[in-house]
Scaffold this active site. Structure first.
Site, PDB file in Angstrom:
ATOM      1  N   TYR A  80       0.841  -1.248   0.038  1.00 53.50           N
ATOM      2  CA  TYR A  80      -0.023  -0.083  -0.218  1.00 53.50           C
ATOM      3  C   TYR A  80       0.872   1.229  -0.080  1.00 53.50           C
ATOM      4  O   TYR A  80       1.605   1.309   0.673  1.00 53.50           O
ATOM      5  CB  TYR A  80      -0.800  -0.016   1.384  1.00 53.50           C
ATOM      6  CG  TYR A  80      -1.658   1.430   1.311  1.00 53.50           C
ATOM      7  CD1 TYR A  80      -3.055   1.356   0.419  1.00 53.50           C
ATOM      8  CD2 TYR A  80      -1.164   2.610   2.113  1.00 53.50           C
ATOM      9  CE1 TYR A  80      -3.737   2.462   0.504  1.00 53.50           C
ATOM     10  CE2 TYR A  80      -2.214   3.644   2.115  1.00 53.50           C
ATOM     11  CZ  TYR A  80      -3.196   3.754   1.214  1.00 53.50           C
ATOM     12  OH  TYR A  80      -4.326   4.578   1.193  1.00 53.50           O
ATOM     13  N   ASP A 158     -12.971  10.138  -2.414  1.00 56.60           N
ATOM     14  CA  ASP A 158     -11.539  10.511  -2.800  1.00 56.60           C
ATOM     15  C   ASP A 158     -11.396  11.538  -3.654  1.00 56.60           C
ATOM     16  O   ASP A 158     -11.012  12.742  -3.710  1.00 56.60           O
ATOM     17  CB  ASP A 158     -10.608   9.469  -2.782  1.00 56.60           C
ATOM     18  CG  ASP A 158     -10.562   8.598  -1.698  1.00 56.60           C
ATOM     19  OD1 ASP A 158     -11.323   8.817  -0.813  1.00 56.60           O
ATOM     20  OD2 ASP A 158      -9.640   7.697  -1.641  1.00 56.60           O
ATOM     21  N   TYR A 338     -14.492   5.527  -9.874  1.00 58.27           N
ATOM     22  CA  TYR A 338     -14.436   5.439  -8.196  1.00 58.27           C
ATOM     23  C   TYR A 338     -15.450   6.626  -8.045  1.00 58.27           C
ATOM     24  O   TYR A 338     -16.760   6.160  -7.980  1.00 58.27           O
ATOM     25  CB  TYR A 338     -13.006   6.331  -8.034  1.00 58.27           C
ATOM     26  CG  TYR A 338     -12.576   5.477  -6.820  1.00 58.27           C
ATOM     27  CD1 TYR A 338     -12.601   4.187  -6.582  1.00 58.27           C
ATOM     28  CD2 TYR A 338     -11.708   6.279  -5.948  1.00 58.27           C
ATOM     29  CE1 TYR A 338     -11.952   3.594  -5.422  1.00 58.27           C
ATOM     30  CE2 TYR A 338     -11.337   5.809  -4.741  1.00 58.27           C
ATOM     31  CZ  TYR A 338     -11.156   4.436  -4.601  1.00 58.27           C
ATOM     32  OH  TYR A 338     -10.780   3.851  -3.293  1.00 58.27           O
ATOM     33  N   TRP A 339     -15.199   7.879  -7.484  1.00 59.05           N
ATOM     34  CA  TRP A 339     -16.198   8.876  -6.814  1.00 59.05           C
ATOM     35  C   TRP A 339     -17.000   9.655  -8.078  1.00 59.05           C
ATOM     36  O   TRP A 339     -17.322  10.630  -7.403  1.00 59.05           O
ATOM     37  CB  TRP A 339     -15.751   9.336  -5.865  1.00 59.05           C
ATOM     38  CG  TRP A 339     -15.460   8.527  -4.430  1.00 59.05           C
ATOM     39  CD1 TRP A 339     -14.367   8.004  -4.117  1.00 59.05           C
ATOM     40  CD2 TRP A 339     -16.401   8.051  -3.743  1.00 59.05           C
ATOM     41  NE1 TRP A 339     -14.433   7.132  -3.135  1.00 59.05           N
ATOM     42  CE2 TRP A 339     -15.802   6.977  -2.639  1.00 59.05           C
ATOM     43  CE3 TRP A 339     -17.972   8.108  -3.417  1.00 59.05           C
ATOM     44  CZ2 TRP A 339     -16.340   6.437  -1.680  1.00 59.05           C
ATOM     45  CZ3 TRP A 339     -18.477   7.505  -2.377  1.00 59.05           C
ATOM     46  CH2 TRP A 339     -17.802   6.521  -1.486  1.00 59.05           C
ATOM     47  N   GLU A 382     -16.500  -3.456  -4.407  1.00 54.00           N
ATOM     48  CA  GLU A 382     -16.494  -2.180  -3.990  1.00 54.00           C
ATOM     49  C   GLU A 382     -17.470  -1.165  -4.320  1.00 54.00           C
ATOM     50  O   GLU A 382     -18.006  -0.335  -3.244  1.00 54.00           O
ATOM     51  CB  GLU A 382     -15.160  -1.585  -4.256  1.00 54.00           C
ATOM     52  CG  GLU A 382     -14.596  -0.354  -3.305  1.00 54.00           C
ATOM     53  CD  GLU A 382     -13.129   0.104  -3.670  1.00 54.00           C
ATOM     54  OE1 GLU A 382     -12.613  -0.426  -4.437  1.00 54.00           O
ATOM     55  OE2 GLU A 382     -12.714   1.038  -2.977  1.00 54.00           O
TER      56      GLU A 382
HETATM   57  C1  GLC Z   1     -11.009   4.456  -0.672  1.00 58.19           C
HETATM   58  C2  GLC Z   1     -12.508   5.325  -0.483  1.00 58.19           C
HETATM   59  C3  GLC Z   1     -12.293   5.349   0.968  1.00 58.19           C
HETATM   60  C4  GLC Z   1     -12.330   4.237   1.970  1.00 58.19           C
HETATM   61  C5  GLC Z   1     -11.119   3.450   1.578  1.00 58.19           C
HETATM   62  C6  GLC Z   1     -11.083   2.004   1.836  1.00 58.19           C
HETATM   63  O1  GLC Z   1      -9.907   5.352  -0.083  1.00 58.19           O
HETATM   64  O2  GLC Z   1     -12.574   6.541  -1.121  1.00 58.19           O
HETATM   65  O3  GLC Z   1     -13.841   5.931   1.324  1.00 58.19           O
HETATM   66  O4  GLC Z   1     -12.405   4.386   3.205  1.00 58.19           O
HETATM   67  O5  GLC Z   1     -10.993   3.157   0.042  1.00 58.19           O
HETATM   68  O6  GLC Z   1     -12.336   1.392   1.543  1.00 58.19           O
END
Ligand code: GLC
Length: 419
Positions: A80, A158, A338-339, A382
């Protein structure tokens, strides 16, 4: 119990690292703040002691100033980035230097309601920590009225378009060389871009430079935006925390004061031109001008209105699979990134609580049926493409499993009948 219930339980067990749960193996190998609160809620459906333990390991990482960090790096994992050495917060256990949406008090209340007979001592121990965390939000992040975030990751959403105008002012050109790890786990087209990542790292480097002095980060940091999402989540959580405090015989007037101040600040994030709540760049005073799922969390705080209702139905009806994280009729919409468009089961679950409390049981049932169908067809991903339901991101995801057990998979027949 259905086989999906069994699978969901197995995912929570599999992602358990001994007292805390990782969001998913590989992509997210540490304890994340709001993921963990959802994990606790999921555990509460079949193992109440384990549910409390999840909240306890989360709150044990609280900083002296009250902040509960967004990541807790219990054991180093080279898979990570950015890891503990990049955040460099000198905490033990090592943590990141920002927070994340404070859903914990709201979910603690739901867990407590399931476990009033045996949970009291555990609630009593958690309660002061929750109060200190909420005080931290009030003092360190609510100086402008609504909740300010100092890094897009603090919002939990994010790379959503809400942050684009704030991100534009961040210089990512001096961050130096680094190797991303996320794009090795999932399709890079679903992840934030390199330019965005450089800016994320620049903000972390600023925090390190000022020794994670939160007042300095708010005053001089590269990014400061009002987040409707956390504003509504915190407002709801203040109210739930006050309920818990009263149950414990505590004086909750301080908490009620925070809630009142936050509610009074809501007009500051209402963008009349957009016809919605909106994120705002607190350095320039400019609205983001984009409709995102943060606005619809208003229902969670009893802050819906007819204009917002109309926006919700417009964006929801434009897709078919859950509420999208960004406006599908706007140019910035990107259904798998993603978002920036996808539907997130976990955010659907929060919005559903709000819709139900707003007396919109019909909409809650529809949202539940759509979310359940995505999980039934594809598994515990996810997030999902809201236009065609394609599963995206990591799989065997803790919070998706948790919301299946607590909400999406419950009363399924009833929910489908009403849809
Ligand atoms: C990403 C998401 C966040 C979440 C993390 C772990 O960073 O945007 O909301 O907490 O992943 O799942």
């Amino acid at each position: 119990m259905t086989s999906l219930d069994n699978q969901a339980r197995a995912i929570l067990r599999k992602n358990d690292r001994g007292g805390y749960t990782v969001p998913t193996a590989g992509l997210y190998p540490y304890q994340w703040n709001w993921d963990s609160a959802f994990a606790a809620w999921g555990f509460a459906t079949f193992d109440l002691p384990r549910a409390w333990q999840e909240l306890e390991t989360l709150m044990a990482a609280q900083w002296e100033d009250g902040m509960v960090p967004h990541i807790i790096f219990h054991k180093s994992d080279p898979g990570y980035f950015p890891g503990p050495e990049v955040w460099d917060t000198s905490q033990s256990p090592a943590t990141s230097g920002i927070s994340q949406p404070p859903v914990a008090a709201t979910l603690t209340r739901l867990i407590w309601e399931e476990d009033q007979a045996f949970g009291r001592a555990r609630l009593e121990a958690l309660y002061p920590r929750l109060v200190n965390w909420h005080r931290w939000w009030h003092e360190m992040r609510c100086g402008h009225g609504p909740v300010a975030i100092t890094h897009p990751w603090e919002s939990g959403r994010d790379n959503c378009p809400d942050w684009d105008i704030g991100m534009a002012g961040v210089d990512g050109s001096q961050v130096g060389e680094y190797t991303r790890r996320d794009t090795g786990h999932v399709d890079p087209s679903m992840r934030p871009s390199k330019a965005e990542y450089d800016r994320y790292i620049a903000m972390v480097q600023f925090g390190v430079k000022v020794g994670w002095d939160q007042a300095r980060i708010v005053a001089d940091g590269p990014f400061l935006m009002a987040d409707p999402g956390i504003t509504f989540i915190l407002l709801r959580a203040h109210e739930d925390l006050a309920v818990l405090g009263r149950a414990l015989g505590q004086d909750v007037s301080e908490i009620e004061g925070w809630a009142l101040a936050l509610r009074n600040a809501l007009p500051l994030i209402w963008n009349a031109d957009l016809g919605s709540y909106d994120a705002k760049d607190l350095r320039s005073g400019r609205f983001a001008g984009v409709l995102g799922s943060g606005a619809f969390l208003a229902y969670l705080a009893g802050a819906g209105n007819p204009e917002l209702d109309a926006q919700l139905m417009r964006v929801w009806n434009a897709v078919g699979f859950g509420i999208p994280s960004a406006d599908p009729e706007a140019a910035i919409f990107d259904p798998r990134r993603y978002w920036r468009g996808p539907a997130w089961p976990v955010v659907n679950a929060l919005m559903a609580i709000g819709l139900r409390d707003a007396g919109r049981g019909d909409l809650e049932a529809r949202l539940r049926a759509e979310t359940a169908a995505l999980i039934e067809r594809h598994g515990f991903y996810e997030y999902f493409d809201p236009t065609d339901g394609t599963p995206c991101g990591g799989h065997d995801f803790t919070w998706t499993a948790a919301i299946w057990l607590t909400w999406a998979g419950r009363n399924l027949e009833q929910a489908k009948g009403a849809a």
